[in-house]
Design a protein around this motif. Structure first.
Motif, PDB file in Angstrom:
ATOM      1  N   LYS A 207       0.219  -0.982   0.166  1.00 16.81           N
ATOM      2  CA  LYS A 207       0.424   0.162  -0.125  1.00 16.81           C
ATOM      3  C   LYS A 207       0.883   1.472  -0.122  1.00 16.81           C
ATOM      4  O   LYS A 207       1.326   1.563   0.489  1.00 16.81           O
ATOM      5  CB  LYS A 207      -0.518   0.082   1.129  1.00 16.81           C
ATOM      6  CG  LYS A 207      -2.048   1.060   0.968  1.00 16.81           C
ATOM      7  CD  LYS A 207      -2.512   1.081   2.667  1.00 16.81           C
ATOM      8  CE  LYS A 207      -4.051   2.210   2.902  1.00 16.81           C
ATOM      9  NZ  LYS A 207      -4.295   2.354   3.654  1.00 16.81           N
ATOM     10  N   TYR A 209       2.161   4.419   0.673  1.00 19.01           N
ATOM     11  CA  TYR A 209       1.955   5.592   1.287  1.00 19.01           C
ATOM     12  C   TYR A 209       1.895   7.219   0.394  1.00 19.01           C
ATOM     13  O   TYR A 209       1.178   7.713   0.713  1.00 19.01           O
ATOM     14  CB  TYR A 209       3.090   5.978   1.785  1.00 19.01           C
ATOM     15  CG  TYR A 209       3.059   7.519   2.295  1.00 19.01           C
ATOM     16  CD1 TYR A 209       1.899   8.077   3.713  1.00 19.01           C
ATOM     17  CD2 TYR A 209       3.857   8.565   2.774  1.00 19.01           C
ATOM     18  CE1 TYR A 209       2.029   8.844   4.413  1.00 19.01           C
ATOM     19  CE2 TYR A 209       4.266   9.554   3.444  1.00 19.01           C
ATOM     20  CZ  TYR A 209       3.017   9.378   4.067  1.00 19.01           C
ATOM     21  OH  TYR A 209       2.892  11.498   4.697  1.00 19.01           O
ATOM     22  N   ASP A 211       0.346   7.302  -2.338  1.00 23.33           N
ATOM     23  CA  ASP A 211      -1.141   7.593  -2.535  1.00 23.33           C
ATOM     24  C   ASP A 211      -2.554   7.943  -2.354  1.00 23.33           C
ATOM     25  O   ASP A 211      -2.832   8.691  -2.141  1.00 23.33           O
ATOM     26  CB  ASP A 211      -1.324   6.093  -3.315  1.00 23.33           C
ATOM     27  CG  ASP A 211      -1.184   5.323  -4.700  1.00 23.33           C
ATOM     28  OD1 ASP A 211      -0.419   5.930  -5.670  1.00 23.33           O
ATOM     29  OD2 ASP A 211      -1.007   3.993  -4.437  1.00 23.33           O
ATOM     30  N   SER A 212      -1.970   8.528  -1.667  1.00 30.68           N
ATOM     31  CA  SER A 212      -2.751   9.100  -0.142  1.00 30.68           C
ATOM     32  C   SER A 212      -2.402  10.696   0.335  1.00 30.68           C
ATOM     33  O   SER A 212      -3.167  11.091   0.653  1.00 30.68           O
ATOM     34  CB  SER A 212      -2.596   7.921   1.400  1.00 30.68           C
ATOM     35  OG  SER A 212      -1.485   8.809   1.899  1.00 30.68           O
TER      36      SER A 212
END
Length: 714
Positions: A207, A209, A211-212
């Motif tokens: 996931k 980071y 992308d947030s």
């Protein structure tokens, strides 16, 4: 207690393979040697590594990874790195290409094991910033106490360790420059375990980071430089792979390169860079240290063209130089500065721990031979990573020089160097090439761990990985970006006294009432204005430029405005300018609730006052923005943004309460961004404020209006 293996147990076995590979002449022979090695080493049961400690902080994953769970059945590449290390940075393109060749589903998982050198590098937020800055997309664990490093007896950065699907040691590669064997070992291991049916295709919960995160105008700005004649500023917007040229009010005049990395000369609109760090601007020319392309570039704003002056576009290992620029391989140039006669461009060559010269006209080095125009050659530094001073420039040792400042006049006639890995400030004479110590570090030339945060004289002063320097010729002082101490310091090179100028010593983004109560986050570059009144700072991890008023002792934000700063977004209400994020220093003012009724008109009177001696910048788009989160019905049919051209009278902003309100207690939020400059000229800044106005809507419907005054003095 389980017994685990160390890298020393692997070295004696792998050394035989390494020798055999050195003598092999064909790819088939090499592959066969590795295949036989894997069959032999896979029979050993005593090469299992310990698992990651519990409670460690992980990035780019949904949660912690374990060799016994998520990584079971995978070939795992451990990259022991620390984010300041130039050799570690040099490994990243190879690791990225390896990830592109072999996916997690194919059986390969890359894990960065961050094992810090400097105390600042142990902090998760700083590691997170580095993961973003270097676009690392594989899992990274912050092993801040270097537990796994010590368990495996790793000895240097970078070290790569390849593990089999049960956490068993296979190969180790120490240092950079092993691309061929990295790919050979990895492909062979995947093939070996795939044929044995031991690889698993499961995901490991990656996931990212990045992308947030919301977009920002700047991304990890590196260096900044000002042209004294036009007062324009060049900014290395490193994370966006571009160079910005802005006016002294922050208006974007040119944006060259970005948003993705690349390598292309030509028209400004088509040129590409890769993580450019250093810039120097004079007139309509911007010189660029295009770091990850291993190039020196030139931006000609008049001709609207970008050209390459030195480098071949790949990392070089040559530590001598002497070829014509476009034929001369170079390695990770980090900063550039122009010679006093405009005849030579000095380069901080971080990748080979040296200072180089690129001749823009025919010339010669101090006590050196003649050099023709276009020659790119070493000036100072042996190429060994050391803190060694010497009267002979080629015998001196530097350690990742990252910042340059020219002091052209007597008695200095030298280049000042921010030598990051030795945590020192050094100088190299332009008369005879002698490399001398100024402040920081210690006397032992092999000790690169003499760092700290201490004001003092000479070696008694301590810095932590400084990245930037700027020379004040009028006052004979040197400003230093003491990056890992999150401070700006000032050095008197005559007395060798070093003291803090600004910063709390803790990473932050506060604009305090004075220098010492304002905070920075790994500032990487700085430049002084021509009047020596304002010091501009590239506050790298805060993604902004800050301005130090050296007379008033205050810190402010330098606004960056233009096409990249304001955008439009689709919405059910009228089209709205996309506002920049409010700075953390912006006051949020909760207002008392106002009673209104359905059918009422609500007028907000915005009354703002600037500090004495400042005025609204006409060229920059100051504006207000009205929102009502969760209650957008309150804004339908009304303007929700508008320009602010002056503050001589209150600004009237109108909305109304519909006949059938959907909520009895909505809140209006009115934000204002004011771009202003000192009345006599010079520095410009951005001021912002946010008002929160609750409304209490009564049950009865009636006509009329309610006026609410919102006042604030910056």
């Amino acid at each position: 207690m389980a017994s685990y293996s160390k890298l020393t147990a692997l070295f004696s076995i792998q050394s035989q393979l390494d020798c055999a590979l050195d003598e092999a002449t064909t790819e088939e022979e090499k592959e066969n040697l590795v295949h036989q090695y894997l069959k032999k080493i896979d029979e050993k049961d005593d090469l299992i590594v310990p698992d990651f400690e519990e409670g460690l902080e992980w990035l780019n994953t949904d949660g912690p990874l374990s060799f016994k769970k998520e990584l079971l059945g995978k070939v795992v590449m451990l990259d022991f790195f620390t984010y300041c290390c130039i050799n570690c940075m040099h490994m990243l393109p190879d690791l990225h290409q390896l990830e592109q060749s072999h996916s997690v589903e194919d059986g390969l998982v890359m894990v960065g094991v961050h094992s810090a050198k400097f105390p600042n590098e142990k902090v998760l937020e700083n590691v997170r910033s580095a993961v973003l800055r270097y676009d690392i997309t594989h899992p990274v664990v912050n092993d801040s106490d270097a537990h796994l490093w010590q368990e495996l007896e790793v000895s240097c950065w970078p070290t790569l360790v390849l593990l089999g699907p049960r956490g068993n040691l296979l190969f180790s590669l120490v240092g950079e420059g092993h691309r061929e064997r990295l790919f050979l070992f990895t492909a062979a291991a995947l093939k070996h375990y795939r044929e044995k049916g031991l690889l698993k295709k499961h995901s490991v919960g990656i996931k990212l980071y990045k992308d947030s995160l919301p977009p920002s105008i700047l991304s990890f700005p590196g260096k900044i430089a000002m042209d004294p004649s036009s007062k324009r500023m060049a900014i290395a917007d490193t994370g966006h792979h571009r160079i910005l040229v802005v006016s002294n009010t922050g208006q974007v005049l040119h944006s060259v390169g970005g948003p993705s990395s690349g390598q292309r000369d030509g028209n400004l609109s088509k040129a590409q860079f890769s993580s450019p760090q250093g810039v120097f601007m004079k007139g309509d020319t911007v010189y660029v240290a295009d770091t990850e392309n291993h190039l020196i570039r030139k931006i000609d704003l008049l001709e609207k063209n970008v050209s390459t002056l030195a480098g071949i576009g790949e990392q070089g290992t040559d530590k001598e130089g002497g070829a014509s620029g476009p034929q001369q391989p170079i390695s990770s140039p980090w900063d550039v500065t122009l010679g006093n006669a405009d005849d030579v461009l000095w380069v901080a060559m971080a990748g080979t721990h040296q200072i180089w010269a690129l001749f823009l006209e025919d010339g010669k080095l101090p006590k050196g031979s003649d050099c023709r125009k276009g020659t790119c050659v070493r000036f100072a530094g042996s190429g060994n990573e050391e803190n060694r001073n010497n009267a002979y420039p080629h015998k001196a040792g530097l350690a990742q020089p990252s910042g340059l400042a020219l002091a052209p006049t007597e008695p200095w006639e030298s280049l000042f160097i921010a030598d990051s890995e030795s945590s020192t400030i050094r100088s190299v004479s332009l008369k005879d090439g002698a490399v001398k110590h100024v402040v920081g570090g210690e006397r032992d030339p092999m000790n690169l761990f003499a760092f700290g945060d201490i004001d003092g004289k000479g070696i008694d002063a301590k810095l932590q990985h400084p990245l930037g320097v700027s020379w004040d010729d009028g006052n004979n002082r040197l400003y230093v970006a003491d990056s890992y101490n999150h401070k700006i310091k000032v050095v008197d090179p005559k007395t060798k006294q070093c003291r803090v100028l600004a910063g709390t010593g803790k990473a932050g983004n506060e604009l305090g009432p004075n220098f010492l109560e304002s905070s920075f986050n790994e500032p990487g570059g700085l430049c002084l204005d021509e009047g020596r009144k304002f010091l501009y700072v590239a506050d790298t991890n805060n993604h902004c430029i800050k301005v130090l008023d050296l007379e008033a002792k205050t810190v402010s934000m330098f606004p960056i405005v233009g096409e990249s700063a304001v955008d439009t977004i689709p919405t059910s209400t009228p089209m709205v300018k996309k506002a920049p994020r409010l700075p953390k220093s912006a006051p949020i003012l909760p207002m008392p609730s106002v009673v209104v009724s359905a059918g009422h008109s609500v007028t907000l009177l915005l009354n703002l006052a600037l500090p004495s001696g400042t005025k609204v910048t006409e060229e920059a788009p100051s504006f207000w923005s009205l929102s009502a989160e969760g209650n957008e019905w309150l804004l339908e049919g009304h303007n929700v943004t508008g320009n602010i051209r002056h503050l001589s009278e209150p600004i009237s902003i109108v909305t109304s309460i519909p006949a059938a309100p959907l909520s009895p207690n909505p809140t209006l939020t009115l934000d204002a961004w004011i771009y202003c400059c000192l009345s006599e000229g010079g520095t410009c800044m951005m001021k912002a404020v946010s008002f929160r106005q609750p409304l209490s809507i009564g049950s009865a419907s009636q006509e009329g209006s309610v006026i609410v005054t919102l006042e604030h003095a910056f």
